[in-house]
Design an enzyme around this catalytic site. Structure first.
Site, PDB file in Angstrom:
ATOM      1  CD  GLU A  89      -2.433   1.502   2.650  1.00 24.97           C
ATOM      2  OE1 GLU A  89      -2.760   2.657   2.980  1.00 24.97           O
ATOM      3  OE2 GLU A  89      -2.630   0.505   3.374  1.00 24.97           O
ATOM      4  NE  ARG A 121      -0.677   8.618   4.938  1.00 23.75           N
ATOM      5  CZ  ARG A 121      -0.557   7.891   6.047  1.00 23.75           C
ATOM      6  NH1 ARG A 121       0.514   8.026   6.815  1.00 23.75           N
ATOM      7  NH2 ARG A 121      -1.501   7.025   6.381  1.00 23.75           N
ATOM      8  CE  LYS A 134      -6.395   2.279   6.968  1.00 23.50           C
ATOM      9  NZ  LYS A 134      -5.754   3.272   6.089  1.00 23.50           N
ATOM     10  CB  THR A 149      -3.963   8.412   2.094  1.00 25.49           C
ATOM     11  OG1 THR A 149      -2.979   7.679   2.825  1.00 25.49           O
ATOM     12  CG2 THR A 149      -4.412   9.575   2.976  1.00 25.49           C
TER      13      THR A 149
END
Length: 215
Positions: free
Chosen positions: A47, A51, A134, A74
């Site tokens: 993953e 960011r 998640k 994200t």
């Protein structure tokens, strides 16, 4: 494709290894050797969080490494979905979920691991067709005891706890019957990435890859 079938794809991805490395890539030059080191160590599902300015290029590089399944983390907006898929992401991860984000992922055919921290959030996602979620932020939301308490009323849902998961507490999460895998960043610490110590990262990945999970 029905949402339930997409969620089944996400479950299959999460079943590949007990730990999904959560990666913050600052330098695109690190992307390929980092992916190779983690995959060599037995962690094929990666993953890359959106960011940093390098994230999308890192996904594109990692997507070319044989044996890997690279996703984008994200994801917040519909634009994130389209950019991640264009870069080569094969699944998406979000800290929470909004209708706009899920609509975009569903329209694009991107398997999602949407975030939930409460029973209500999990129930809403289940009603929409998602049964692989998640659990975030895991430690701040009550940790393994909180996830254990969700198993009885919501046995249909499997979780990937992320946020504060580390080598000391990973086992307590993975021992739960409603946990498919966990997300963690400790297998690729910044100092080892910056110095290019790929052998050490492979060793960390190998140790994480053999962590036992509930049957």
């Amino acid at each position: 494709m029905p949402i339930k079938k997409r969620s089944a794809e996400t479950r299959e991805i999460c079943a590949r290894a007990p730990i999904i490395p959560v990666l913050v890539v600052h330098d695109v030059a690190h992307a390929r050797p980092l992916a190779e080191a983690l995959i060599k160590g037995g962690l094929p599902v990666l993953e890359v969080t959106l960011r940093t300015p390098a994230a999308l290029e890192a996904i594109a590089e990692m997507a070319q490494v044989e044996g890997g399944i690279v996703g984008a983390g994200t994801l917040i907006t519909p634009q994130d979905v389209s950019r991640a898929m264009a870069a080569g992401a094969r699944f998406g991860v979000s800290p929470g979920s909004t209708d706009a984000l899920l609509d975009a992922a569903e329209a694009a055919g991107l398997p999602m691991l949407p975030g939930a921290a409460t029973a209500t959030e999990a129930m809403r996602l289940l009603a929409r067709g998602y049964d692989m979620l998640k659990f975030f932020p895991a430690e701040a939301s009550g940790g393994a005891p909180a996830l254990k308490s969700l198993a009885a009323p919501l046995p249909q849902i499997r979780f990937c706890p992320t946020g504060g998961v580390n080598p000391d507490n990973a086992g307590s999460y993975l021992s739960l019957p409603n946990v498919a895998c966990a997300g963690g960043s400790w297998v690729a610490p910044d100092d080892l990435v910056k110095t290019g110590d790929w052998d050490r990262i492979t060793a960390l990945a190998r140790a994480a890859s053999v962590l036992p999970r509930a049957a």
